[in-house]
Design an enzyme around this catalytic site. Structure first.
Site, PDB file in Angstrom:
ATOM      1  N   LYS A 240       0.855  -1.190   0.000  1.00 10.38           N
ATOM      2  CA  LYS A 240       0.000   0.000   0.000  1.00 10.38           C
ATOM      3  C   LYS A 240       0.891   1.241   0.000  1.00 10.38           C
ATOM      4  CE  LYS A 240      -1.895   2.799   2.863  1.00 10.38           C
ATOM      5  NZ  LYS A 240      -1.827   4.018   2.025  1.00 10.38           N
TER       6      LYS A 240
ATOM      7  N   GLU B 280       9.244  16.389  15.473  1.00 14.77           N
ATOM      8  CA  GLU B 280       9.605  16.257  14.062  1.00 14.77           C
ATOM      9  C   GLU B 280       8.728  17.189  13.222  1.00 14.77           C
ATOM     10  OE1 GLU B 280       8.378  12.748  11.782  1.00 14.77           O
ATOM     11  OE2 GLU B 280      10.393  12.631  10.953  1.00 14.77           O
TER      12      GLU B 280
HETATM   13  P1  NAD Z   1       2.342   8.478   7.631  1.00 15.43           P
HETATM   14  O1  NAD Z   1       2.597   7.714   8.867  1.00 15.43           O
HETATM   15  O2  NAD Z   1       1.336   9.557   7.669  1.00 15.43           O
HETATM   16  O3  NAD Z   1       1.869   7.516   6.457  1.00 15.43           O
HETATM   17  C1  NAD Z   1       2.658   6.443   6.016  1.00 15.43           C
HETATM   18  C2  NAD Z   1       1.751   5.369   5.443  1.00 15.43           C
HETATM   19  O4  NAD Z   1       0.913   4.866   6.482  1.00 15.43           O
HETATM   20  C3  NAD Z   1       0.813   5.843   4.339  1.00 15.43           C
HETATM   21  O5  NAD Z   1       0.721   4.841   3.363  1.00 15.43           O
HETATM   22  C4  NAD Z   1      -0.506   6.018   5.060  1.00 15.43           C
HETATM   23  O6  NAD Z   1      -1.635   5.869   4.235  1.00 15.43           O
HETATM   24  C5  NAD Z   1      -0.445   4.890   6.080  1.00 15.43           C
HETATM   25  N1  NAD Z   1      -1.241   5.093   7.276  1.00 15.43           N
HETATM   26  C6  NAD Z   1      -1.576   6.260   7.874  1.00 15.43           C
HETATM   27  N2  NAD Z   1      -2.323   6.022   8.981  1.00 15.43           N
HETATM   28  C7  NAD Z   1      -2.435   4.672   9.093  1.00 15.43           C
HETATM   29  C8  NAD Z   1      -3.084   3.812  10.010  1.00 15.43           C
HETATM   30  N3  NAD Z   1      -3.751   4.285  11.068  1.00 15.43           N
HETATM   31  N4  NAD Z   1      -3.003   2.480   9.809  1.00 15.43           N
HETATM   32  C9  NAD Z   1      -2.317   1.982   8.752  1.00 15.43           C
HETATM   33  N5  NAD Z   1      -1.710   2.751   7.832  1.00 15.43           N
HETATM   34  C10 NAD Z   1      -1.754   4.082   8.008  1.00 15.43           C
HETATM   35  O7  NAD Z   1       3.751   9.010   7.159  1.00 15.43           O
HETATM   36  P2  NAD Z   1       4.050   9.961   5.928  1.00 15.43           P
HETATM   37  O8  NAD Z   1       3.494  11.307   6.260  1.00 15.43           O
HETATM   38  O9  NAD Z   1       3.619   9.274   4.686  1.00 15.43           O
HETATM   39  O10 NAD Z   1       5.649  10.000   5.929  1.00 15.43           O
HETATM   40  C11 NAD Z   1       6.390  10.893   6.696  1.00 15.43           C
HETATM   41  C12 NAD Z   1       6.847  10.232   7.982  1.00 15.43           C
HETATM   42  O11 NAD Z   1       7.539   9.032   7.674  1.00 15.43           O
HETATM   43  C13 NAD Z   1       7.829  11.066   8.779  1.00 15.43           C
HETATM   44  O12 NAD Z   1       7.531  10.929  10.135  1.00 15.43           O
HETATM   45  C14 NAD Z   1       9.172  10.416   8.477  1.00 15.43           C
HETATM   46  O13 NAD Z   1      10.168  10.613   9.445  1.00 15.43           O
HETATM   47  C15 NAD Z   1       8.777   8.986   8.378  1.00 15.43           C
HETATM   48  N6  NAD Z   1       9.743   8.213   7.596  1.00 15.43           N
HETATM   49  C16 NAD Z   1      10.598   7.377   8.249  1.00 15.43           C
HETATM   50  C17 NAD Z   1      11.560   6.657   7.525  1.00 15.43           C
HETATM   51  C18 NAD Z   1      12.548   5.765   8.199  1.00 15.43           C
HETATM   52  O14 NAD Z   1      13.249   5.028   7.491  1.00 15.43           O
HETATM   53  N7  NAD Z   1      12.682   5.766   9.518  1.00 15.43           N
HETATM   54  C19 NAD Z   1      11.609   6.783   6.142  1.00 15.43           C
HETATM   55  C20 NAD Z   1      10.720   7.649   5.520  1.00 15.43           C
HETATM   56  C21 NAD Z   1       9.782   8.354   6.253  1.00 15.43           C
END
Ligand code: NAD
Ligand code: 6OD
Length: 495
Positions: A187, A399
């Site tokens: 997804k 963050e």
């Molecule tokens: P997000 O957590 O909002 O979303 C990530 C994914 O999770 C999306 O596909 C979203 O649809 C899904 N999602 C959201 N809520 C969910 C739920 N309740 N249940 C299941 N799936 C759900 O993150 P984002 O805004 O897409 O990305 C940015 C964040 O990701 C930042 O915090 C960044 O630091 C982190 N990040 C971490 C790494 C790492 O390697 N540590 C890498 C990239 C990004």
């Protein structure tokens, strides 16, 4: 967040789900918005719960019937064909990634799309050569026994990916999961669905058996993300995204006790000692703060600089920030894209206001630049530098995920380490010094999964990658990925 079911021009293309080897153009539509100008670039079919169930069923069938029985050499050859397919359609992947993210095309050309292919090649080759444990033991009758372990795939693996490096981070999980013999339901983020859809087309054309790779589009809560997380038919789940989302997924997955791998958020520190190569530290810190408009989990949002060079460093980083070019992403001069969405821009601007309220001195930026063209409808913000915040300020602790950092002076090594470690997060740190002993010493004392010395984002894909504290659970990369995507089973043979 992408808007659901908006009125948009009919020529905008539609993105389908891919389940059991079929492209499913069903389900309600949501818009895929270009952050450079706020215009829709595609309409996306949101998978409903029945389609997610169908994907799980297809993946289960393919695991038992097609993928697991396939000889490892054939499985890995197919993954190389997927990499070939990405390379053959490189320009389409590039265009899709640039449209979805607004990132400079030169960056996606050099990093994101090549890594999409490289992830498949790395894990295909690694799985073929990876060894496992073998121990001979004594037994009371003197005949002895031989222990050896084998890697058993989990079955059906769910991959939930973010929007900041869409193809790179999705394939970083899909490739080792498939190489290890699992089938996958991926997804992508609702903000960046395009390259994942192209990947499904590449899988299809490469001859990956139906059901081995499935793609479901949608959101988090009450949509595909949540349904995958709590699904009893998903045997393991790997997630990259915000720490809060990780916690929600953990709760949803708890009843089915599935293995979880979490790569989560960060509030990363850069520590610059006065003896550092000043120009290299400035160049590296410019990248570590502003790369991808600050939307890399590894970006530095807290910069600690030893006092003798503090003022010079602030001035030099200010000059670098002000030299960033927010041009059209296809313009080779472009070095700064927009944030991913209007919603994310509102969040980042909220922190710009908060920092001022908390007493920050704004060295540069702090607002929105007006261009007088379509970019004014996009999600651009000014690259921003603050000084003067207390380490306890929310803007210095939470963050933000934008092109922004706070720079603070320090006087001693112990102080720098203590302040870098004073965080709920622990993903990555960059240390800049010419003193080799200090470099090793500080690196060992830093509470983070990754510590770069005199560099940033230098990646060898075999190394362990992940965070501590709120930044994640587990390690991926090289054999560490194989150890997550397969359970090692010990076989003990009495001789
Ligand atoms: P997000 O957590 O909002 O979303 C990530 C994914 O999770 C999306 O596909 C979203 O649809 C899904 N999602 C959201 N809520 C969910 C739920 N309740 N249940 C299941 N799936 C759900 O993150 P984002 O805004 O897409 O990305 C940015 C964040 O990701 C930042 O915090 C960044 O630091 C982190 N990040 C971490 C790494 C790492 O390697 N540590 C890498 C990239 C990004
Ligand atoms: O390079 C990688 O493999 C990786 N996982 C990078 C993560 C970047 C975070 O935004």
């Amino acid at each position: 967040m992408a808007t659901r079911a908006r009125e948009i021009a009919p020529e905008v293309r539609e993105l389908s789900n891919y389940v059991g080897g079929r492209f499913e153009a069903t389900g309600s539509l949501f818009d895929d918005i270009m952050p450079v100008n706020g215009a829709p670039v595609a309409r996306v079919h949101e998978a409903d719960e029945a389609l997610v169930d169908a994907a799980v069923e297809a993946a289960r069938g393919a695991f038992e019937g097609a993928w697991r029985p396939l000889p490892v050499a054939e499985r890995c050859a197919l993954l190389h064909r997927v990499a070939d397919g990405i390379e053959a359609r490189f320009d389409e992947f590039l265009a899709a990634e640039v449209a979805d993210t607004g990132k400079p095309a030169q960056v996606a050309r050099q990093i994101d799309i090549p890594r999409g292919a490289a992830n498949f090649r790395l894990f295909a080759d690694l799985f073929k050569t990876a060894g496992t444990d073998c121990f001979e033991m004594d037994t009371p009758d003197g005949r002895g026994a031989l222990n050896y372990s084998v890697r058993e795939p989990h079955g059906v693996v769910g991959v939930i990916a973010p929007w900041n490096l869409p193809l790179l981070l999705l394939t970083w999980k899909v490739a080792p999961a498939l190489a290890s013999g699992n089938t996958v339901i991926a997804k992508p983020s609702e903000e960046t669905p395009a390259t994942a859809t192209l990947l499904a087309e590449v899988m299809d054309a490469a001859g990956v058996p139906p059901g081995v790779f499935n793609l479901v589009h949608g959101f988090g809560p009450d949509s595909a993300g949540e349904w995958l997380s709590r699904h009893p038919g998903i045997d393991a789940l790997t997630f990259t995204g915000e720490s809060r989302t990780g916690a929600a997924i953990m709760r949803a997955a708890a009843d089915t006790v599935k293995p979880l791998s979490f790569e989560l958020g960060g509030k990363n520190a850069a520590v610059i000692f006065a003896d550092a190569d000043f120009e290299a530290a400035i160049e590296g810190t410019t990248r570590s703060v502003f790369a991808n408009c600050g939307q890399v989990c590894l970006c530095s949002e807290r910069v600690y600089v030893e006092r003798p060079i503090f003022e010079r460093f602030v001035e030099a980083l200010k000059a670098q920030a002000e030299a960033l070019v927010p041009a059209d992403p296809w313009d080779e001069a472009c070095t700064l894209g927009p944030l991913i969405s209007a919603e994310h821009r509102a969040k980042v601007l909220g922190y710009y206001d908060l920092a001022r309220d908390e007493g920050a001195e704004v060295v540069t930026g702090g607002g929105v630049r007006r261009f007088g063209d379509a970019r004014d409808s996009g999600s651009y913000v000014e690259p921003t530098i603050w000084t003067g915040l207390d380490d306890s300020a929310r803007a210095a602790r939470e963050e933000i995920f934008g092109p922004v950092c706070h720079i603070a002076p320090f006087d001693a090594e112990d102080e720098a380490v203590a302040r870098a470690n004073d965080s709920d997060y622990g993903l990555a740190t960059a240390v800049w010094t010419r003193d080799l002993s200090r470099a090793h010493r500080v690196a060992r004392r830093i509470q983070a999964g990754i510590c770069w010395v005199n560099c940033w984002f230098l990646r060898d894909l075999r190394t362990p990658f992940g965070g501590v504290k709120l930044s994640g659970i587990g390690r991926e990369g090289g054999l560490h990925s194989l150890n997550f995507y397969a359970e090692q089973k010990n076989i003990c043979v009495k001789l």
